[in-house]
Design a protein around this motif. Sequence first.
Motif, short mmCIF file in Angstrom:
data_model
loop_
_atom_site.label_atom_id
_atom_site.label_comp_id
_atom_site.label_asym_id
_atom_site.label_seq_id
_atom_site.Cartn_x
_atom_site.Cartn_y
_atom_site.Cartn_z
N THR A 25 0.83 -1.20 0.00
CA THR A 25 0.00 0.00 0.00
C THR A 25 0.87 1.26 0.00
O THR A 25 0.59 2.22 -0.71
CB THR A 25 -0.95 0.02 1.22
OG1 THR A 25 -1.76 -1.17 1.19
CG2 THR A 25 -1.86 1.24 1.20
N GLY A 26 1.94 1.23 0.80
CA GLY A 26 2.86 2.37 0.84
C GLY A 26 3.48 2.64 -0.52
O GLY A 26 3.60 3.79 -0.95
N TRP A 27 3.86 1.57 -1.21
CA TRP A 27 4.47 1.72 -2.54
C TRP A 27 3.46 2.29 -3.54
O TRP A 27 3.77 3.20 -4.30
CB TRP A 27 4.99 0.37 -3.03
CG TRP A 27 5.71 0.43 -4.35
CD1 TRP A 27 5.13 0.40 -5.59
CD2 TRP A 27 7.12 0.55 -4.55
NE1 TRP A 27 6.10 0.49 -6.57
CE2 TRP A 27 7.34 0.58 -5.95
CE3 TRP A 27 8.22 0.63 -3.69
CZ2 TRP A 27 8.62 0.68 -6.50
CZ3 TRP A 27 9.49 0.73 -4.24
CH2 TRP A 27 9.68 0.76 -5.64
N LYS A 28 2.26 1.74 -3.54
CA LYS A 28 1.21 2.22 -4.46
C LYS A 28 0.93 3.70 -4.24
O LYS A 28 0.77 4.47 -5.19
CB LYS A 28 -0.09 1.42 -4.27
CG LYS A 28 -0.04 0.00 -4.78
CD LYS A 28 -1.38 -0.70 -4.52
CE LYS A 28 -1.41 -2.09 -5.10
NZ LYS A 28 -2.70 -2.77 -4.87
N ALA A 29 0.84 4.09 -2.97
CA ALA A 29 0.57 5.50 -2.65
C ALA A 29 1.75 6.38 -3.03
O ALA A 29 1.56 7.50 -3.55
CB ALA A 29 0.25 5.63 -1.17
N ALA A 30 2.97 5.89 -2.78
CA ALA A 30 4.17 6.66 -3.15
C ALA A 30 4.23 6.87 -4.66
O ALA A 30 4.61 7.95 -5.14
CB ALA A 30 5.41 5.94 -2.65
N LYS A 31 3.83 5.85 -5.41
CA LYS A 31 3.81 5.94 -6.88
C LYS A 31 2.88 7.06 -7.35
O LYS A 31 3.14 7.72 -8.36
CB LYS A 31 3.36 4.57 -7.43
CG LYS A 31 2.93 4.55 -8.89
CD LYS A 31 4.10 4.55 -9.82
CE LYS A 31 3.65 4.50 -11.27
NZ LYS A 31 4.61 5.10 -12.19
N ALA A 32 1.81 7.30 -6.59
CA ALA A 32 0.87 8.37 -6.94
C ALA A 32 1.49 9.76 -6.74
O ALA A 32 1.07 10.74 -7.35
CB ALA A 32 -0.40 8.25 -6.11
N ILE A 33 2.50 9.83 -5.87
CA ILE A 33 3.18 11.11 -5.61
C ILE A 33 4.42 11.26 -6.49
O ILE A 33 4.65 12.31 -7.08
CB ILE A 33 3.59 11.21 -4.12
CG1 ILE A 33 2.37 11.12 -3.21
CG2 ILE A 33 4.35 12.52 -3.85
CD1 ILE A 33 2.70 10.93 -1.74
N TRP A 34 5.21 10.18 -6.56
CA TRP A 34 6.47 10.21 -7.32
C TRP A 34 6.35 9.27 -8.51
O TRP A 34 6.48 8.05 -8.38
CB TRP A 34 7.63 9.80 -6.42
CG TRP A 34 7.86 10.77 -5.29
CD1 TRP A 34 8.46 11.99 -5.36
CD2 TRP A 34 7.49 10.60 -3.91
NE1 TRP A 34 8.49 12.59 -4.13
CE2 TRP A 34 7.91 11.76 -3.22
CE3 TRP A 34 6.87 9.57 -3.19
CZ2 TRP A 34 7.71 11.93 -1.84
CZ3 TRP A 34 6.67 9.74 -1.83
CH2 TRP A 34 7.08 10.90 -1.16
N SER A 35 6.12 9.82 -9.68
CA SER A 35 5.79 9.02 -10.87
C SER A 35 6.99 8.24 -11.41
O SER A 35 6.83 7.39 -12.29
CB SER A 35 5.22 9.91 -11.97
OG SER A 35 6.14 10.94 -12.29
#
Length: 251
Positions: A25-35
């Motif tokens: 979940t942390g990775w998925k959310a981070a991907k939404a911030i840092w493309s």
Amino acid sequence: MNNSILYALDFDGVICDSAVETAITGWKAAKAIWSDMPEAVPPAMIDKFRLARPIIETGYEAILAMRLLYLGETTEAIFSGYAGKIQNLLKQAQITPEDLKKLFGETRDAWIESDLADWIKMNPLFPGVAAKLQQLGQHTPWLIITTKQERFVKQILKANAIELADERIFGLDRNISKPEVLIQCLQTHPNQTIYFVEDRLPTLINVQKNQQLTSVKLIFALWGYNTAEDKAIAAQHGFIGQQLEGFLVLP
């Protein structure tokens, strides 16, 4: 019903082994911030996150931890300068912890909506814990004090056929600290001995420092997310260190 005791249990790291789900979940959310981050989390990153997990107090911090790991930070480096590193990330991305809490919850909600069975599978309970809590509920009162959002706790309990009234789940949504919840518990259960079971050392130290909580028995969950150094410091503080086997035979 044994009304002389009340068990106050942390959730992640005591009841639920949620490290893999939190990492994803942390990775998925981070991907939404840092493309620049890949779509799928590399398995090696999940392994590294598990090692870094003891530093995390609230789930949304997994977004920042996964970003740091992606940037090549070692677990040791994250532990040694955690506060400064996450402040830098927040500043660079121009986001607040409140933004991250919202994003983390929404990312989980989307996963649950698309594949509840998969999400539950990534949140296994520690071996024997489901049966213990089902049995405990029949004769000894217990509640949950967690930094997880309550709706996610309820989903996992329901999936494991564990019944617990909503008013006995104290989660992130309430915006009160664990020591504050325990103070409330002392007021509402004045004739009961409260046993607080927690795997995070700084949380137990905070409780121990609070003069209003001297009567609360503090149990350090050795099976949870803590390090060898944490275990040594916990012993110096006089916390009751308990293995999972010991927890499973509590009266």
